[in-house]
Design a protein around this motif. Structure first.
Motif, PDB file in Angstrom:
ATOM      1  N   PHE A  87      18.463 -66.527  -8.124  1.00  0.00           N
ATOM      2  CA  PHE A  87      17.024 -66.540  -7.895  1.00  0.00           C
ATOM      3  C   PHE A  87      16.671 -65.771  -6.623  1.00  0.00           C
ATOM      4  CE2 PHE A  87      13.798 -68.752  -5.272  1.00  0.00           C
ATOM      5  CZ  PHE A  87      12.655 -68.350  -5.961  1.00  0.00           C
ATOM      6  N   LEU A  88      17.385 -66.016  -5.538  1.00  0.00           N
ATOM      7  CA  LEU A  88      17.091 -65.345  -4.271  1.00  0.00           C
ATOM      8  C   LEU A  88      17.283 -63.829  -4.386  1.00  0.00           C
ATOM      9  CD1 LEU A  88      18.753 -67.794  -1.701  1.00  0.00           C
ATOM     10  CD2 LEU A  88      16.325 -67.585  -2.277  1.00  0.00           C
ATOM     11  N   ARG A  89      18.295 -63.407  -5.110  1.00  0.00           N
ATOM     12  CA  ARG A  89      18.544 -61.966  -5.249  1.00  0.00           C
ATOM     13  C   ARG A  89      17.513 -61.306  -6.162  1.00  0.00           C
ATOM     14  NH1 ARG A  89      22.619 -64.657  -3.715  1.00  0.00           N
ATOM     15  NH2 ARG A  89      24.333 -63.777  -2.477  1.00  0.00           N
ATOM     16  N   ASP A  90      17.079 -62.001  -7.204  1.00  0.00           N
ATOM     17  CA  ASP A  90      16.009 -61.467  -8.051  1.00  0.00           C
ATOM     18  C   ASP A  90      14.711 -61.350  -7.256  1.00  0.00           C
ATOM     19  OD1 ASP A  90      17.639 -61.263 -10.248  1.00  0.00           O
ATOM     20  OD2 ASP A  90      17.005 -63.146 -11.157  1.00  0.00           O
ATOM     21  N   ARG A  91      14.424 -62.378  -6.464  1.00  0.00           N
ATOM     22  CA  ARG A  91      13.210 -62.355  -5.650  1.00  0.00           C
ATOM     23  C   ARG A  91      13.237 -61.212  -4.649  1.00  0.00           C
ATOM     24  NH1 ARG A  91      12.202 -67.252  -1.621  1.00  0.00           N
ATOM     25  NH2 ARG A  91      13.761 -66.025  -0.500  1.00  0.00           N
ATOM     26  N   GLU A  92      14.407 -60.965  -4.060  1.00  0.00           N
ATOM     27  CA  GLU A  92      14.533 -59.879  -3.087  1.00  0.00           C
ATOM     28  C   GLU A  92      14.270 -58.519  -3.735  1.00  0.00           C
ATOM     29  OE1 GLU A  92      17.839 -58.135   0.125  1.00  0.00           O
ATOM     30  OE2 GLU A  92      18.365 -59.774  -1.221  1.00  0.00           O
ATOM     31  N   ARG A  93      14.770 -58.318  -4.939  1.00  0.00           N
ATOM     32  CA  ARG A  93      14.544 -57.046  -5.629  1.00  0.00           C
ATOM     33  C   ARG A  93      13.069 -56.885  -5.996  1.00  0.00           C
ATOM     34  NH1 ARG A  93      18.594 -57.079 -10.492  1.00  0.00           N
ATOM     35  NH2 ARG A  93      17.689 -54.998 -10.873  1.00  0.00           N
ATOM     36  N   ILE A  94      12.433 -57.982  -6.406  1.00  0.00           N
ATOM     37  CA  ILE A  94      11.006 -57.931  -6.717  1.00  0.00           C
ATOM     38  C   ILE A  94      10.197 -57.608  -5.465  1.00  0.00           C
ATOM     39  CG2 ILE A  94       9.020 -59.346  -7.409  1.00  0.00           C
ATOM     40  CD1 ILE A  94      10.978 -60.821  -9.319  1.00  0.00           C
ATOM     41  N   ASP A  95      10.553 -58.236  -4.345  1.00  0.00           N
ATOM     42  CA  ASP A  95       9.859 -57.958  -3.087  1.00  0.00           C
ATOM     43  C   ASP A  95       9.963 -56.486  -2.698  1.00  0.00           C
ATOM     44  OD1 ASP A  95       9.085 -60.563  -2.888  1.00  0.00           O
ATOM     45  OD2 ASP A  95      10.479 -61.117  -1.288  1.00  0.00           O
ATOM     46  N   GLU A  96      11.135 -55.908  -2.878  1.00  0.00           N
ATOM     47  CA  GLU A  96      11.316 -54.498  -2.535  1.00  0.00           C
ATOM     48  C   GLU A  96      10.365 -53.619  -3.336  1.00  0.00           C
ATOM     49  OE1 GLU A  96      15.404 -53.741  -3.297  1.00  0.00           O
ATOM     50  OE2 GLU A  96      16.142 -54.805  -1.503  1.00  0.00           O
ATOM     51  N   LEU A  97      10.213 -53.915  -4.618  1.00  0.00           N
ATOM     52  CA  LEU A  97       9.330 -53.134  -5.478  1.00  0.00           C
ATOM     53  C   LEU A  97       7.869 -53.307  -5.077  1.00  0.00           C
ATOM     54  CD1 LEU A  97      11.057 -53.945  -8.890  1.00  0.00           C
ATOM     55  CD2 LEU A  97      11.048 -51.711  -7.750  1.00  0.00           C
ATOM     56  N   ILE A  98       7.494 -54.539  -4.772  1.00  0.00           N
ATOM     57  CA  ILE A  98       6.094 -54.796  -4.403  1.00  0.00           C
ATOM     58  C   ILE A  98       5.752 -54.149  -3.064  1.00  0.00           C
ATOM     59  CG2 ILE A  98       4.455 -56.607  -3.750  1.00  0.00           C
ATOM     60  CD1 ILE A  98       5.713 -58.380  -5.868  1.00  0.00           C
ATOM     61  N   TYR A  99       6.617 -54.300  -2.076  1.00  0.00           N
ATOM     62  CA  TYR A  99       6.343 -53.693  -0.769  1.00  0.00           C
ATOM     63  C   TYR A  99       6.318 -52.160  -0.873  1.00  0.00           C
ATOM     64  CZ  TYR A  99       6.622 -58.059   1.890  1.00  0.00           C
ATOM     65  OH  TYR A  99       6.375 -59.316   2.400  1.00  0.00           O
ATOM     66  N   ALA A 100       7.152 -51.601  -1.730  1.00  0.00           N
ATOM     67  CA  ALA A 100       7.148 -50.144  -1.917  1.00  0.00           C
ATOM     68  C   ALA A 100       5.819 -49.705  -2.530  1.00  0.00           C
ATOM     69  CB  ALA A 100       8.313 -49.731  -2.808  1.00  0.00           C
ATOM     70  N   GLU A 101       5.315 -50.471  -3.488  1.00  0.00           N
ATOM     71  CA  GLU A 101       4.033 -50.120  -4.113  1.00  0.00           C
ATOM     72  C   GLU A 101       2.883 -50.271  -3.120  1.00  0.00           C
ATOM     73  OE1 GLU A 101       1.550 -48.691  -7.045  1.00  0.00           O
ATOM     74  OE2 GLU A 101       3.756 -48.741  -6.975  1.00  0.00           O
ATOM     75  N   ILE A 102       2.922 -51.296  -2.277  1.00  0.00           N
ATOM     76  CA  ILE A 102       1.890 -51.474  -1.258  1.00  0.00           C
ATOM     77  C   ILE A 102       1.881 -50.286  -0.295  1.00  0.00           C
ATOM     78  CG2 ILE A 102       1.219 -52.863   0.753  1.00  0.00           C
ATOM     79  CD1 ILE A 102       2.243 -55.337  -0.782  1.00  0.00           C
ATOM     80  N   ALA A 103       3.071 -49.871   0.140  1.00  0.00           N
ATOM     81  CA  ALA A 103       3.176 -48.746   1.078  1.00  0.00           C
ATOM     82  C   ALA A 103       2.627 -47.462   0.449  1.00  0.00           C
ATOM     83  CB  ALA A 103       4.632 -48.549   1.497  1.00  0.00           C
TER      84      ALA A 103
END
Length: 463
Positions: A203-219
């Motif tokens: 779960f933590l590793r899936d969440r981390e990958r999702i966060d990376e995608l979301i922060y990249a889209e925000i940037a």
């Protein structure tokens, strides 16, 4: 502290019952104490007062921020999923300010802008299903609503980020698909990272990958601001509070996670329940199809939205199987009396949506699916409250109802369905929601032909 109608079951047994079968837990308690009782559960503090009498719920929800207050700390159980800056965990003035920033994106006037996306995606997914082959309606509605949410919230119509999020978000949530796996949220001692093959570690590793995608889209979106975009992320990036402050990247991430996870999973479950009940009750299906057929081959989405019987079917679906079982918990702020019971400051109250919707005095034969009850009577916001109430009423209500109506109408207008298994579907805990345990196994038996078209075919002259 003196509390009303305390259940006599051992606290640990109560907590296990609450996690394993919350419906059975609540219904058994309500048989002893129909209007209000105190239970020992997990997730909102150790001791919680369940309330399901409409007058008491009205008292609680109309006195928000006075006698009772919604304290975000009582929702810490979901922090691992949505983040500490989510609206769910905010309170007081900070909650009010952030809610005002998010609200315009979900205003009812914006719904027509999303209509074409919803109908097109629905048609696309159902067209891909072969005739006479079993499928799980819940899985399919999850795919549809996830795609809708990714387009409406993040503005992702194509590309690598869209494909990765379509894979990662369901995979992360699927960890909590049953009462047993949902216990990871309720019992903190199970939240151990023992590597990528352990449930919590994955779960933590899936969440981390999702966060990376979301922060990249925000940037990327901050660097390429486009005032012509209508997605919710673009609106939130541009939004400013009364002091001229915009949301930080973390605040954006946490609001986006809240909107995506709450928006697609709950709506998908409601639509799956709708498909189940429509086809479990042939007369309901027949009446609904007749109403849909009056709109012709290419109905306007807003005409669909205003159909009275479709509205009644959706309301009854949300009544008999509310996806969320309770309103946002409230904490007593000053000595009060509720239904004749004295309550002291600090007592945690949980208005029970499920039990309120099952009250015999409000809904005769509450276990029966009867859409007509919503045509015959107008229920108050304290009698029918599938989206909660008060200052914590669900922001995504308009979008959820809009999706539910359009997807059901689009599917039924084009295809004929049948349930594979006629045995009753039972509600089962799926994380924080109540989903159909069997997933609603269905089959497409053919294309739907409008009744008017049949009449025209039979009366047309033979050449």
């Amino acid at each position: 502290m003196q509390l009303p109608n305390i259940l006599k079951i051992h606290p640990f047994i109560q907590k296990l019952q609450w996690v394993a079968d919350p419906v059975d837990y609540m219904e058994n308690a309500a048989q002893q104490y129909p209007d209000i009782f105190t239970g020992k559960i997990i997730g909102f503090g150790d001791t919680v007062v369940f309330v399901n009498h409409p007058k008491a719920i009205q008292e609680i929800l109309t006195n928000d921020r006075k006698k009772f207050i919604a304290v975000g700390d009582k929702n810490r159980i979901v922090e691992a999923l949505i983040g500490e800056r989510s609206l769910f965990l905010m309170e007081g003035i900070s909650h009010k300010q952030k809610r005002q920033l998010v609200m315009p994106a979900f205003h009812g006037d914006r719904m027509p802008a999303y209509a074409q996306q919803i109908c097109s995606l629905c048609t696309k997914f159902f067209t891909q299903l072969p005739l006479n082959q079993h499928f799980l309606a819940h899985n399919l509605t999850q795919e549809i609503t996830l795609q809708v949410i990714l387009q409406v919230v993040l503005g992702l119509n194509e590309g690598e980020k869209l494909q990765q999020l379509k894979y990662l978000l369901p995979q992360m949530l699927d960890l909590f698909r049953s009462p047993m796996t949902s216990s990871l949220f309720f019992f903190s001692f199970l939240q151990k990272d023992l590597g990528p093959w352990s449930p919590w570690g994955k779960f933590l590793r899936d969440r981390e990958r999702i966060d990376e995608l979301i922060y990249a889209e925000i940037a990327e979106r901050r660097q390429q601001l486009d005032p012509g975009r209508s997605d919710i992320l673009s609106m939130l990036i541009s939004a400013q509070d009364d002091t001229g402050q915009s949301m930080t990247d973390q605040e954006l991430r946490d609001q986006l996670m809240t909107l995506m996870l709450a928006g697609y999973e709950t709506t998908a479950t409601a639509i799956a329940w709708g498909l189940y009940w429509i086809h479990q009750k042939p007369l309901v299906c027949e009446k609904l199809l007749k109403e849909l057929d009056t709109l012709g081959d290419s109905p306007d989405p807003m005409s669909i939205y205003r159909l009275p019987y479709l509205t009644a079917v959706c309301n009854e679906t949300l009544r008999i199987h509310p996806v969320i079982m309770f309103c946002f918990p409230r904490v007593v702020q000053e000595p009060v009396e509720l239904l004749g019971h004295p309550l002291q400051p600090g007592a945690v109250l949980l208005p029970s949506v499920y039990l309120t919707h099952q009250r015999e005095d409000l809904y005769p034969q509450p276990k029966e699916f009867q859409p007509e009850r919503f045509l015959e009577r107008q229920f108050s916001p304290y009698e029918f409250l599938p989206f909660g109430g008060g200052v914590r009423r669900c922001l995504g209500e308009a979008l959820a109802i809009f999706q539910m109506k359009l997807i059901l109408a689009t599917a039924l207008s084009h295809y004929e369905f049948a349930l594979v298994d006629r045995r009753p579907e039972q509600p089962q805990r799926r994380g924080f929601t109540l989903a159909p345990a069997g997933g609603v196994k269905m089959v497409i038996t053919g294309r739907h032909v409008r009744q008017e078209s049949l009449v025209n075919m039979t009366t047309a002259p033979v050449s």
